[in-house]
Design an enzyme around this catalytic site. Structure first.
Site, PDB file in Angstrom:
ATOM      1  CB  ILE A 111      31.899 -81.960 -20.913  1.00  0.00           C
ATOM      2  CG1 ILE A 111      31.779 -80.498 -21.327  1.00  0.00           C
ATOM      3  CG2 ILE A 111      33.303 -82.500 -21.202  1.00  0.00           C
ATOM      4  CD1 ILE A 111      32.576 -79.535 -20.465  1.00  0.00           C
ATOM      5  CB  CYS A 112      31.308 -87.447 -22.823  1.00  0.00           C
ATOM      6  SG  CYS A 112      31.561 -89.191 -22.443  1.00  0.00           S
ATOM      7  CG  LEU A 113      36.699 -85.145 -18.731  1.00  0.00           C
ATOM      8  CD1 LEU A 113      37.680 -85.734 -19.741  1.00  0.00           C
ATOM      9  CD2 LEU A 113      37.023 -83.679 -18.479  1.00  0.00           C
TER      10      LEU A 113
END
Length: 179
Positions: A111-113
């Protein structure tokens, strides 16, 4: 020479003691979060956090797809790997359920967060991380995609194409199979 060895030995022991203290603090924080999750199970019906019975540093979560999104009706499983330095370092979180989303790697579930990377704060909890992931599902960021196909559809303005693909994968991977 003996003094140097002694100093090195003392330094190593001091570091080990510091790491042990950090480890204990991390476990205490996770036990506190576990108790909160148990106490407030019905407070957030969109999130179910589950601690591994044999390892407090491994958790899973079941999150419901946000309403009025292509993920609505789906239940998505997340895996949490929590470092021993938690909450000073963020947990590693990934989707176990396949999802078509620009900020989620389709194969690995990464996840790109920002809060899981450079914007982490010890004030975040596992529950609030799940909340942030649900918000990301509702509001994708196509300018920093891990899934380029998904990101390209949104950046080119093909909302219908994106939603169609996301709904299809939600039905295939995140919804109970009908008998």
């Amino acid at each position: 020479m003996q003094t140097c060895r002694r100093a090195a030995y003392l330094y190593i022991k001091q570091r080990e003691k510091g790491m042990e203290t950090l480890y204990k603090a991390s476990r205490a924080r996770l036990f506190k979060e576990y108790k909160e999750v148990q106490r407030e199970k019905s407070a957030d019906p969109d999130i179910q956090l589950i601690c591994d019975d044999s390892n407090i540093f491994k958790w899973t979560a079941l999150i419901k797809g946000p309403s009025e999104t292509p993920y609505e009706g789906g239940v998505f499983q997340l895996a949490f790997a929590i470092p021993e330095q938690y909450p000073l370092l963020p947990p590693q979180v990934r989707f176990l359920t396949k999802i078509f989303h620009p900020n989620v790697h389709f194969k690995t579930g990464e996840i790109c967060l920002d809060i899981l990377k450079n914007a982490w704060s010890p004030a975040w909890t596992l529950q609030s991380v799940c909340r942030a992931i649900i918000a990301l599902m509702a509001h994708p960021e196509p300018d920093s995609p891990l899934n380029c196909d998904s990101g390209n559809l949104l950046r080119s303005g093909d909302i219908r194409g994106f939603q169609s693909m996301a709904k299809m994968y939600t039905k295939l991977a995140a919804m109970p199979k009908k008998s």
